[in-house]
Design a protein around this motif. Structure first.
Motif, short mmCIF file in Angstrom:
data_model
loop_
_atom_site.label_atom_id
_atom_site.label_comp_id
_atom_site.label_asym_id
_atom_site.label_seq_id
_atom_site.Cartn_x
_atom_site.Cartn_y
_atom_site.Cartn_z
N SER A 661 0.84 -1.20 0.00
CA SER A 661 0.00 0.00 0.00
C SER A 661 0.87 1.24 0.00
CB SER A 661 -0.92 -0.02 1.22
OG SER A 661 -0.16 -0.07 2.40
N SER A 662 0.33 2.30 -0.58
CA SER A 662 1.11 3.54 -0.69
C SER A 662 1.38 4.11 0.68
CB SER A 662 0.33 4.54 -1.54
OG SER A 662 -0.92 4.81 -0.96
N PRO A 663 2.57 4.70 0.88
CA PRO A 663 2.90 5.29 2.18
C PRO A 663 2.04 6.51 2.48
CG PRO A 663 4.58 5.82 0.56
CD PRO A 663 3.66 4.84 -0.10
N VAL A 664 2.00 6.87 3.76
CA VAL A 664 1.22 8.03 4.18
C VAL A 664 1.84 9.29 3.59
CG1 VAL A 664 0.51 9.40 6.16
CG2 VAL A 664 0.47 6.91 6.30
N SER A 665 1.01 10.13 2.97
CA SER A 665 1.52 11.37 2.37
C SER A 665 0.84 12.61 2.92
CB SER A 665 1.34 11.33 0.85
OG SER A 665 -0.03 11.18 0.51
N LYS A 666 -0.33 12.47 3.55
CA LYS A 666 -1.05 13.61 4.11
C LYS A 666 -1.40 13.32 5.56
CE LYS A 666 -3.12 15.09 -0.28
NZ LYS A 666 -4.38 15.38 -1.01
N VAL A 667 -0.89 14.16 6.44
CA VAL A 667 -1.07 13.96 7.88
C VAL A 667 -1.64 15.25 8.48
CG1 VAL A 667 0.04 13.42 10.08
CG2 VAL A 667 0.84 12.32 7.97
N LEU A 668 -2.63 15.05 9.38
CA LEU A 668 -3.25 16.18 10.08
C LEU A 668 -3.06 16.00 11.58
CD1 LEU A 668 -5.14 18.69 10.27
CD2 LEU A 668 -7.06 17.07 10.34
N VAL A 669 -2.60 17.07 12.23
CA VAL A 669 -2.51 17.10 13.69
C VAL A 669 -3.50 18.14 14.20
CG1 VAL A 669 -1.07 17.56 15.70
CG2 VAL A 669 -0.10 16.37 13.72
N ILE A 670 -4.42 17.71 15.06
CA ILE A 670 -5.41 18.62 15.66
C ILE A 670 -4.92 18.99 17.05
CG2 ILE A 670 -7.80 18.85 16.41
CD1 ILE A 670 -8.55 16.76 14.31
N PHE A 671 -4.75 20.29 17.28
CA PHE A 671 -4.19 20.78 18.54
C PHE A 671 -5.17 21.73 19.20
CE2 PHE A 671 -1.75 23.46 21.34
CZ PHE A 671 -0.79 22.61 21.88
N GLU A 760 -4.81 11.09 5.23
CA GLU A 760 -4.65 9.64 5.40
C GLU A 760 -4.35 9.27 6.85
OE1 GLU A 760 -1.57 8.62 2.71
OE2 GLU A 760 -2.53 9.63 1.03
N LEU A 761 -3.85 10.21 7.61
CA LEU A 761 -3.55 9.98 9.02
C LEU A 761 -3.91 11.23 9.81
CD1 LEU A 761 -2.29 8.36 11.40
CD2 LEU A 761 -0.06 9.31 10.74
N VAL A 762 -4.75 11.04 10.83
CA VAL A 762 -5.14 12.15 11.71
C VAL A 762 -4.62 11.82 13.11
CG1 VAL A 762 -7.04 13.47 12.70
CG2 VAL A 762 -7.20 12.60 10.34
N ILE A 763 -3.85 12.74 13.70
CA ILE A 763 -3.30 12.57 15.04
C ILE A 763 -3.95 13.58 15.96
CG2 ILE A 763 -1.19 12.46 16.43
CD1 ILE A 763 0.39 12.02 13.89
N VAL A 764 -4.47 13.11 17.08
CA VAL A 764 -5.18 13.97 18.01
C VAL A 764 -4.91 13.49 19.43
CG1 VAL A 764 -7.28 12.58 17.88
CG2 VAL A 764 -7.45 14.98 18.57
N GLY A 765 -4.93 14.40 20.40
CA GLY A 765 -4.76 14.03 21.79
C GLY A 765 -6.04 13.44 22.37
N ARG A 766 -5.90 12.66 23.41
CA ARG A 766 -7.07 12.06 24.04
C ARG A 766 -7.83 13.11 24.86
NH1 ARG A 766 -7.14 7.85 29.10
NH2 ARG A 766 -9.38 7.42 29.07
N ASP A 767 -7.14 13.76 25.79
CA ASP A 767 -7.73 14.84 26.58
C ASP A 767 -7.15 16.16 26.12
OD1 ASP A 767 -9.32 13.14 28.14
OD2 ASP A 767 -7.65 12.70 29.47
#
Length: 827
Positions: A661-671, A760-767
């Motif tokens: 599968s193609s590697p991750v190319s678009k990543v979002l970090v919600i802060f 393709e990847l969304v990174i977010v904190g738990r609290d």
């Protein structure tokens, strides 16, 4: 002949009917044939028990019949023992001790002495049926113990376990026997003659230990896969083998002295050897053939299981015929069953619930009915207490000597010594056998049972409150991605429940940007539910791509090959260590946290329990996995990331997982705010160092937050993290930073939904810290998965358009934050 008139005269008086019929029989054969057809049951059972109905509406008393009495005994015993277990479990008392206390209360030593119980429920005649069922239950209980036992642990035991096992067996025997000799020779007048003569037997019986008893004790306290638990289980296998062999020979010698047949001892030994040879060289190969024959589809045929259960009965019968205890055969037979799936797991699934929940209470109440507390003399009780106390100190000393020699902390060494002193159901079975051989009396047996309840109950409470395996994490230096050095090696523990978890985890690892300046060390851990064995295992595998290791489970081989391919494609910048943890779900988190602590990892990646329908259809309990994840979040020594794969995972037809599968190319970090968001930002910054990845960091701020002149401590930490990130990524064309003001939670959710499908990847904190509480006040009540936080829960919901992977980060809290969380949990 027509006997209807004669039968009508006295339909229930067997003697009268037979007397009246004597003149009608031509010979004795005719008479016996008639009785065999019509009155055989009447001759061997009381007349009142032969009524076809026990109906209170017909004027019958149900408790005059054997079946209602037996059902009442089972129901009352199960109710009382379960109640005692429920009441005593919170303070650490193990299930068997609680059940034994309930049985003593229910039996003739407690309420069983009352008129109603003594005349209706626990009558002397009814105990024969209870004892018979107890025999049946004990057979399959001992067989199940053998199935779960792993004799290979004796070979794998380290030097310390061998020393602890041998010394904890030898020292109590020597010490308690010496005390028994001094007591009998100098204080014989203080004790009754029948009691003093049994003190040597008491000294030996109190020195015996059982690996199953210790295993159950640790399982009840959830310490099986702790460091002390593993040492205790290994040591108990050594001491248990010594104990059982010594008991076997001593009881055989005593029995041969009571026999009238010449050379009884040698005939018994030869007969037992013959049984062992048949089990080892006939039954054992059959077991392994069955195990191998069903290894592909993992389903054991019912015919095979029926054959095994019948073999249990036959082995018990042969043991009784040759003069050994009826439990020896089932125990030996269980030991040759291959542990684990498929055969061991199938046997456990068939027997475990019925034996543990129904038959074990019968065993307990039957053993509690052997004695009465009121018949025990104080001099006898204190004599047994004295010998038991010296046996206790012998086991404690036998444990402390090698523990101190190996450098174990004092508190841990004492706890280990206490664990080696616990007793349980196997000890009681040996004591009952000693009664039948007249080594001890029922009074002494009662003293031993009370001593066992007192000692084991006290030990369980002490261990519960003074030993916490996770306490070692308190002194652990805070390991997080945010606080790691920029060019340090990033250590990641990747946990896998099933093969479908692998592609998303490998994809995340590939996006983690391993470089020569900051390499990645991956610890791949396959988590497997413990089935068909009693002892948890942590197995370290040799990392060789595509090796066909016959000893490795096929699923584990597929998983490890996938990680090996990832490491092979990134030689020089990625190192891999592979493990398999086999343990019950309720303590599986201890394996994860302990490995993360030992390997000093900065991040633990765990798959989300709620995955694709193709995964959920498998025999993996999603609710059990969720509990494991929740426990990891509570006790992890480092940061934790819950990975949710909302895309498709396709197993490769080549025996591994597809890595094409193609590697991750678009990543979002919600802060937003808080330590978890700062950890998500730090991980996103590492990913953004790769120029092939487009990273977007969006910071949502409340509209009135920008107008505030005074910054709180939390907001200052957030601003510092954002400043460090922008400074690190200054000039990076692949990194975009956005600040967006929102009025309320609805505005925030709308902003996230607008962009969630573009990455393709969304990174977010738990609290999200105290600063964002107002934004989520209206959404917290609708949070289906609290372990993901409000935003993570929204992203995994069915109406979310996110189609890639979601990583929910939790930073390991500081000691002050942990203290605040504990205070909140108590409110």
């Amino acid at each position: 002949m027509d006997f209807r008139g004669i039968l009508a005269e006295s339909p229930l008086d067997v003697a009268t009917v037979i007397k009246n019929c004597d003149g009608y029989f031509g010979n004795i054969t005719e008479r016996h044939e008639f009785i065999g057809k019509n009155f055989v049951m009447w001759e061997v059972m009381p007349t009142a028990l032969l009524q076809k109905k026990s109906n209170i509406w017909l004027g019958d008393d149900p408790f005059n019949y054997s079946l209602p009495v037996f059902l009442a005994q089972i129901s009352i015993t199960a109710l009382v023992t379960s109640t005692m277990e429920f009441l005593l479990k919170p303070i650490g008392v193990t299930s068997f001790v609680a059940q034994m206390i309930g049985a003593i209360i229910t039996g003739p030593s407690g309420v069983g002495k009352s008129w109603l119980m003594a005349t209706k429920i626990f009558t002397y005649s009814s105990l024969y049926i209870l004892e018979t069922v107890q025999y049946f239950g004990s057979m399959f209980f001992l067989f199940l113990i053998g199935v779960k036992s792993d004799m290979g642990m004796v070979k794998r035991s380290g030097k310390m376990a061998w020393l602890v096992g041998l010394l904890s067996f030898c020292l109590p025997v020597i010490l308690s026997s010496s005390v028994a000799f001094i007591t009998v020779s100098r204080n014989s007048t203080f004790f009754p003659p029948d009691v003093a003569g049994s003190f040597y037997a008491i000294a030996g019986l109190t020195s015996v230990s059982s690996p199953h008893v210790i295993n159950d004790f640790l399982s009840d306290l959830k310490l099986l896969n702790s460091e002390l638990g593993r040492i205790a289980v290994s040591a108990s296998m050594v001491s248990g083998c010594c104990s059982l062999l010594s008991v076997f020979f001593v009881l055989t010698i005593v029995q041969s002295h009571q026999a009238t047949v010449p050379h009884s001892f040698w005939w018994t030994i030869l007969s037992c050897l013959l049984i062992v040879i048949v089990i080892l060289y006939v039954i054992r190969p059959i077991m392994f053939w069955i195990n191998k024959h069903t290894a592909d589809n993992m389903v054991v045929k019912e015919g095979y299981l029926i054959f095994i259960f019948l073999t249990v009965l036959v082995s018990s019968l042969l043991g009784e015929i040759v003069g050994q205890h009826y439990l020896v055969g089932p125990l030996l037979l269980g030991l040759v069953v291959p542990p684990g799936p498929p055969l061991g797991a199938a046997i456990e699934n068939k027997l475990d619930c019925f034996v543990t929940c129904i038959l074990v209470p019968v065993i307990v109440i039957a053993r509690a009915c052997v004695f009465q507390v009121y018949d025990i003399r104080m001099s006898t009780f204190w004599g047994v207490q004295l010998l038991s106390l010296f046996s206790f100190f012998g086991k404690l000393l036998g444990t402390l000597i090698p523990a101190f020699y190996s450098g174990m902390p004092y508190q841990d060494a004492i706890i280990l010594g206490l664990i080696m002193n616990v007793q349980g159901v196997l000890d009681i079975q040996i004591w009952v056998r000693s009664i039948s051989l007249q080594l001890i009396s029922r009074e002494l047996y009662g003293c031993l049972v009370l001593t066992m309840v007192i000692f084991t109950g006290a030990i369980s409470i002490i261990v519960k409150f003074f030993y916490d395996p996770s306490s070692k994490y308190a002194s652990y230096r805070r390991k997080t991605i945010q606080h790691s050095k920029p060019n340090a090696e990033l250590r990641i523990l990747a946990c896998v429940y099933h093969a479908e978890n692998v592609p998303s985890i490998v994809k995340l690892l590939e996006a983690s940007n391993a470089t020569t300046y900051s390499p990645i060390c991956v610890y791949a851990l396959h988590l497997v539910q413990l089935q068909g064995r009693a002892t948890p295992l942590l197995i370290a595998h040799k990392t060789r791509p595509r090796t066909e290791n016959s000893d490795m489970d096929p699923t584990t081989r597929i998983i490890m090959n996938s990680f090996s391919l990832y490491a092979h494609h990134n030689r020089g910048i990625v190192s891999l260590n592979s493990f398999t943890a086999i343990s019950p779900y309720n303590i599986m988190h201890e394996d994860v946290c302990s490995l993360g602590f030992d390997k000093r990892t900065s991040l633990i990646i765990i798959p989300f329990h709620h995955q694709q329908p193709a995964i959920l259809s498998k025999s993996v309990s999603s609710s059990a996995i969720r509990r494991v994840n929740m426990n990891i979040l509570k006790k992890a020594p480092c940061s934790v990331g819950i990975l949710i794969d909302k895309g498709e995972t396709r197993p490769s037809t080549l025996g591994g997982m597809s890595n094409s599968s193609s590697p991750v190319s678009k990543v979002l970090v919600i802060f937003l705010s808080g330590p978890d968001d700062r950890e998500a930002l730090a991980y996103g910054a590492r990913i953004g160092d790769d120029v092939n990845v487009n990273l977007t960091v969006i910071r949502f701020m409340q509209s009135d937050e920008r107008m505030q002149q005074q910054r709180t401590k939390e907001k200052k930490l957030d601003d510092d993290a954002i400043y460090a990130f922008r400074h690190q990524t200054a000039g990076f064309k692949n990194v975009e930073y956005i600040e967006e003001a929102v009025k309320d939670g609805v505005d925030l959710i709308s902003g996230i939904k607008e962009m969630e499908s573009s990455f393709e990847l969304v990174i977010v904190g738990r609290d999200h810290g105290q600063e964002s509480l107002k934004l989520f006040a209206a959404f917290s009540e609708w949070n289906e998965f609290p372990e993901l936080g409000v935003i993570g829960d929204m992203l995994v919901s069915s109406d979310s358009k996110a189609s890639g992977c979601i990583l929910v980060m939790q930073q390991r809290p500081t000691k002050e934050e942990e203290r605040i969380q504990k205070i909140k949990s108590l409110k």
